[in-house]
Design an enzyme around this catalytic site. Structure first.
Site, PDB file in Angstrom:
ATOM      1  N   CYS A   9       0.813  -1.217   0.000  1.00 33.72           N
ATOM      2  CA  CYS A   9       0.000   0.000   0.000  1.00 33.72           C
ATOM      3  C   CYS A   9       0.844   1.263   0.000  1.00 33.72           C
ATOM      4  O   CYS A   9       0.389   2.313  -0.478  1.00 33.72           O
ATOM      5  CB  CYS A   9      -0.986  -0.005   1.163  1.00 33.72           C
ATOM      6  N   ASP A  10       2.073   1.217   0.496  1.00 38.85           N
ATOM      7  CA  ASP A  10       2.958   2.391   0.471  1.00 38.85           C
ATOM      8  C   ASP A  10       3.142   2.926  -0.948  1.00 38.85           C
ATOM      9  O   ASP A  10       3.360   4.124  -1.166  1.00 38.85           O
ATOM     10  CB  ASP A  10       4.349   2.050   1.009  1.00 38.85           C
ATOM     11  N   ALA A  11       3.065   2.014  -1.928  1.00 45.36           N
ATOM     12  CA  ALA A  11       3.272   2.403  -3.318  1.00 45.36           C
ATOM     13  C   ALA A  11       2.280   3.464  -3.768  1.00 45.36           C
ATOM     14  O   ALA A  11       2.550   4.224  -4.701  1.00 45.36           O
ATOM     15  CB  ALA A  11       3.160   1.177  -4.229  1.00 45.36           C
ATOM     16  N   LEU A  12       1.129   3.552  -3.098  1.00 41.23           N
ATOM     17  CA  LEU A  12       0.105   4.509  -3.495  1.00 41.23           C
ATOM     18  C   LEU A  12       0.468   5.940  -3.124  1.00 41.23           C
ATOM     19  O   LEU A  12      -0.197   6.881  -3.561  1.00 41.23           O
ATOM     20  CB  LEU A  12      -1.246   4.119  -2.885  1.00 41.23           C
ATOM     21  N   PHE A  13       1.512   6.110  -2.328  1.00 44.90           N
ATOM     22  CA  PHE A  13       2.096   7.435  -2.089  1.00 44.90           C
ATOM     23  C   PHE A  13       3.254   7.684  -3.049  1.00 44.90           C
ATOM     24  O   PHE A  13       3.472   8.805  -3.499  1.00 44.90           O
ATOM     25  CB  PHE A  13       2.604   7.523  -0.648  1.00 44.90           C
TER      26      PHE A  13
END
Length: 368
Positions: free
Chosen positions: A152-156
């Site tokens: 989910c970090d990839a969405l930043f």
């Protein structure tokens, strides 16, 4: 055992928390001076996980971008141009990894601000990330990397870069590509009941006895992981055209997550590293809290969140965040690099924690 070790640290934080005045918007000069002190300390104490172009600096300098955008203070601009020059405008080395294009957000800001830039490396990594063949793109069965943006970090890290890139290039096709990969992550990791994201597939619930869970039996939802998502949504929505066909999806997701995050805010203002098991590490943490504060404040300032409902949460959070800044300017109480809830303390710090602090302050400066 874990709780007994952390309680003294929590007591220290509680002692330093200032009293909250409901409805009180902090003095703008005080906020900016705090942000400048954080910048000065971080610039004098550089740190990164792998290289000066990695995701940790990408997140930090995203905060510097927003600080400059809000203040137009030359100190922030000098930090950005100095970093870009030292890096020779390069991203990090992995074209397929969202983390490695995060630093390009700063380069794009400087490009849009009228600074002399070299955007060729950014053009290259974006083209390769979106179109060059790689096994993550098709997914690796039974591995974490089932999709391109599998955590989910990839969405930043990637979507805000792609959104501002589409804006500068006047090319909506980049938004469509971003949306394709974003919805893959949403479909894989978003829990529609809890309105939060699992960090990756290791934290999904299948109903099996082997599922990871908190001691209280609840899902493991990592504060910073969900902070990455909410903060990233605010960034991409700012540059996404109001008329873009898929914008309603992002606005709804932003509002749903914002409501959930607000409801999970502890009384002292700082979110715990485990959102549904705050007792696991019962002290506040700055990186997740900073991203949440930024996101909620951005939502108010841009008319997506009701001011009367959300501003008290934002002001309480900022009041608590400021107590985590030491006299030197250093921002403490930042959980170390990781992928799940872990403790922090008053002296633990990372550059992305400073970035989250600057992001939060940048929106507080706009609040009336």
């Amino acid at each position: 055992m874990k709780t007994r070790l952390i309680l003294p640290l929590f007591a220290v934080l509680l002692l330093c928390l200032s009293s909250w005045k409901p409805g009180h918007v902090p003095d703008k000069k005080t906020i900016e001076q705090s942000m400048l002190r954080a910048l000065a300390w971080q610039e004098e104490n550089p740190i990164f996980a792998k290289a000066p172009t990695d995701w940790t600096n990408g997140a930090y300098y995203t905060g510097v971008v927003r600080a400059h955008k809000s203040t137009r203070n030359k100190a922030f601009l000098d930090a950005l141009t100095g970093m870009a020059t030292r890096n020779n405008w390069q991203p990090y080395e992995r074209f397929y990894h969202a983390d490695d294009m995060a630093i390009c957000y700063s380069y794009l800001y400087l490009n849009g601000f009228g600074e002399k830039t070299n955007m060729t490396p950014t053009d290259s990594i974006i083209a390769q990330h979106l179109y060059k063949p790689h096994e993550w793109r098709v997914g690796i069965p039974d591995k974490d990397q089932r999709i391109l943006w599998w955590w989910c970090d990839a969405l930043f890290m990637a979507p805000p870069v792609l959104t501002v890139y589409a804006k500068q290039k006047k090319a909506p096709a980049y938004l469509d590509q971003m949306h394709k990969y974003y919805t893959q992550t949403y479909d894989l990791l978003y829990n529609k009941d809890d309105k939060l994201f699992a960090r990756d597939v290791r934290f999904l619930w299948t109903g099996s006895d082997t599922d990871r869970k908190e001691a209280n039996g609840k899902h493991i939802f990592w504060s910073r992981g969900n902070g990455w998502v909410l903060g990233g949504l605010a960034l991409l929505l700012e540059d996404m055209p109001k008329t873009y066909k898929n914008r309603p999806f992002y606005e709804k997701l932003f509002k749903d997550m914002a409501a959930r995050i607000k409801d999970l805010q502890p009384a002292d203002g700082l979110w715990r590293t485990s959102l549904l098991a705050p007792e696991a590490f019962p002290h506040g943490e700055v990186s997740g809290s900073g991203f949440f504060t930024f996101g909620l404040a951005w939502g108010i300032n841009n008319g997506l969140l009701d001011k009367a409902t959300y501003q008290p949460a934002v002001l309480k959070a900022w009041d608590a965040l400021m107590t985590c800044q030491q006299e030197s300017g250093k921002i403490g109480w930042v959980q170390n690099i990781g992928f799940d809830p872990k403790p922090a303390d008053k002296d633990s710090w990372q550059n992305f924690g400073t970035g989250a602090y600057l992001l939060a302050g940048s929106e507080l400066l706009k609040m009336k």
